[in-house]
Design a protein around this motif. Structure first.
Motif, PDB file in Angstrom:
ATOM      1  N   VAL A 109       1.319  -1.167  -0.139  1.00  0.00           N
ATOM      2  CA  VAL A 109       0.170  -0.261   0.525  1.00  0.00           C
ATOM      3  C   VAL A 109       1.112   1.487  -0.346  1.00  0.00           C
ATOM      4  O   VAL A 109       1.719   1.428   0.976  1.00  0.00           O
ATOM      5  N   THR A 110       1.018   1.967  -1.028  1.00  0.00           N
ATOM      6  CA  THR A 110       1.546   3.125  -1.357  1.00  0.00           C
ATOM      7  C   THR A 110       0.836   5.002  -1.177  1.00  0.00           C
ATOM      8  O   THR A 110      -0.563   4.322  -1.698  1.00  0.00           O
ATOM      9  N   VAL A 111       1.098   5.297  -0.207  1.00  0.00           N
ATOM     10  CA  VAL A 111       0.112   6.656  -0.348  1.00  0.00           C
ATOM     11  C   VAL A 111       1.199   7.870  -1.263  1.00  0.00           C
ATOM     12  O   VAL A 111       2.521   8.044  -0.249  1.00  0.00           O
TER      13      VAL A 111
ATOM     14  N   THR B 281       7.058  -0.384  -9.124  1.00  0.00           N
ATOM     15  CA  THR B 281       8.152  -1.434  -9.763  1.00  0.00           C
ATOM     16  C   THR B 281       9.380  -2.047  -8.745  1.00  0.00           C
ATOM     17  O   THR B 281      10.414  -1.838  -9.445  1.00  0.00           O
ATOM     18  N   ARG B 282       9.075  -1.315  -7.935  1.00  0.00           N
ATOM     19  CA  ARG B 282      10.261  -1.963  -6.937  1.00  0.00           C
ATOM     20  C   ARG B 282      10.233  -3.564  -6.120  1.00  0.00           C
ATOM     21  O   ARG B 282       9.270  -3.816  -6.818  1.00  0.00           O
TER      22      ARG B 282
ATOM     23  N   VAL C   4      10.117  -4.365  -1.572  1.00  0.00           N
ATOM     24  CA  VAL C   4      10.402  -3.428  -0.912  1.00  0.00           C
ATOM     25  C   VAL C   4       8.567  -2.665  -1.026  1.00  0.00           C
ATOM     26  O   VAL C   4       8.249  -2.833  -2.472  1.00  0.00           O
ATOM     27  N   SER C   5       8.210  -1.929   0.092  1.00  0.00           N
ATOM     28  CA  SER C   5       7.350  -0.768   0.617  1.00  0.00           C
ATOM     29  C   SER C   5       7.380   0.058   0.465  1.00  0.00           C
ATOM     30  O   SER C   5       8.272   1.054   1.506  1.00  0.00           O
ATOM     31  N   VAL C   6       7.410   0.506  -0.549  1.00  0.00           N
ATOM     32  CA  VAL C   6       7.157   2.542  -0.352  1.00  0.00           C
ATOM     33  C   VAL C   6       5.858   2.745  -0.229  1.00  0.00           C
ATOM     34  O   VAL C   6       5.228   3.315  -0.967  1.00  0.00           O
TER      35      VAL C   6
END
Ligand code: NDP
Length: 248
Positions: free
Chosen positions: A181-183, A230-231, A235-237
Motif C-alpha cells: 500500500v502506497t500513499v 516497480t520496486r 520493498v514497500s514504498v
C-alpha cells in the motif's frame, strides 16, 4: 513493447484528466494493461485510443466511484477483460476549498464521498482480485495539503488525511498476503482540479497560486506511482511526497 510492468494489470480511477490520465499513460507505456475509470466516458475513450495507438492495451470503463454498484461492475469488467488486477490507483478526487463559515455542505459531502469513501469502496471491491494475484498493490492519492495546512482547505485536507489513515491500517491488514500500500502526496500540480471550485474568490486565488510557480505536471506524479509499483516485491514504498521545487 517490453517494460517493467509487462504482464500486469492496473486500474486507475480518475483517469479522464490530470494525474490519473498521465498515470494511465505512464503505466501502459511500461507494459501494464490499464483499465480507465471516471465519469466522462468521451475522455476515457479518447485516452484508451491514444494508448492503443502507442502500442499499449487500455479499456475505458465509465464509472462514478460514489456509486457502489458501478464500482462492483468496474471491478468485474476489469478482471473479465484482463484476467485480474495487480495495481489499483485510487486517484479520483475533487478539491472544493472554501472558508468554513460559507462552505457549501454539498461540496463537503462530495469531497468525503469521492476522495475518502470512494477510495475505501473501490479498495474494498478490488481486494479479492488484488489478493488473488501475485503481490497486489494499492496506491492512493492524498495531498501535501495535509502536511502544510492552508486556510480554506480544511475539509479537503480532512478527506486526504483520512485516506492516509485508511491506507496505513490497510497496509497492516494485507501485508501478510504480499499486498503493498502506497500513499502519494503531491504538491501543486497543473491539472483541471481547480476548475470545479465553487467559491469564486478561492478559485481565483488557487488559479493565481498555480500560475505563480513551475507547478508539477501530471507526468511528474505519475512517475512517482510508477516508481512505487516497480520496486521489488519485498520493498514497500509507504509514502511519497512530490512537490514543486518552486514551492519552497
Ligand atoms: P483532475 O480534476 O484533473 O482529475 C480528477 C479526476 O477525478 C478526473 O478524472 C475526474 O473525472 C475524477 N473524478 C471526480 N469525481 C469522480 C467520481 N465521482 N467518480 C469517478 N471519478 C471522479 O485533478 P488531478 O489530476 O489534479 O487530481 C487527481 C488526484 O490528485 C485527486 O485525488 C486530487 O485530490 C489529487 N491531488 C491533486 C493535486 C493538484 O495540485 N492537482 C495535489 C495533491 C493531490 P470525471 O470528472 O470524468 O469523473
Amino acid at each position: 513493447a517490453t517494460g517493467e510492468l509487462d504482464g500486469t494489470v492496473a486500474l486507475v480511477t480518475g483517469a479522464s484528466s490530470g494525474i490519473g490520465a498521465a498515470t494511465a499513460e505512464t503505466l501502459a507505456a511500461a507494459g501494464a494493461d490499464v483499465a480507465l475509470a471516471a465519469r466522462r466516458a468521451d475522455r476515457l475513450e479518447t485516452l484508451a485510443t491514444a494508448i492503443e495507438n502507442d502500442g499499449g492495451t487500455a479499456l475505458a470503463i465509465p464509472t462514478d466511484v460514489t456509486d457502489r454498484a458501478a464500482v462492483e461492475e468496474m471491478i468485474a469488467r476489469t478482471t473479465e477483460a484482463f484476467g485480474g488486477i495487480d495495481a489499483l490507483v485510487n486517484n479520483a478526487g475533487v478539491m472544493l476549498p472554501a472558508p468554513v463559515e460559507r462552505a457549501d455542505r454539498d461540496d463537503w459531502r462530495q469531497m468525503v464521498e469521492v476522495n475518502l469513501l470512494g477510495t475505501m469502496t473501490v479498495t474494498r471491491a478490488a481486494l479479492p482480485a488484488l489478493r488473488a494475484g501475485d503481490g497486489g498493490h494499492v496506491v492512493a492519492l492524498s495531498s501535501d495539503a495535509i502536511q502544510s495546512p492552508s486556510a480554506r482547505f480544511g475539509a479537503y485536507a480532512a478527506t486526504k488525511a483520512g485516506v492516509v489513515a485508511f491506507a496505513d491500517s490497510l497496509r497492516a491488514e494485507v501485508a501478510d498476503d504480499g499486498v503493498r500500500v502506497t500513499v502519494v502526496e503531491p504538491g501543486v500540480t497543473d491539472t483541471e482540479l481547480p476548475d470545479r471550485i465553487t467559491d469564486e474568490g478561492t478559485k481565483a486565488d488557487v488559479e493565481t497560486l498555480v500560475a505563480s510557480m513551475r507547478a508539477l505536471d501530471g507526468e511528474d506524479v505519475a512517475a512517482a506511482v510508477q516508481y512505487a509499483l516497480t520496486r521489488p516485491a519485498h520493498v514497500s514504498v509507504d509514502q511519497l511526497t512530490v512537490r514543486p521545487t518552486d514551492a519552497g
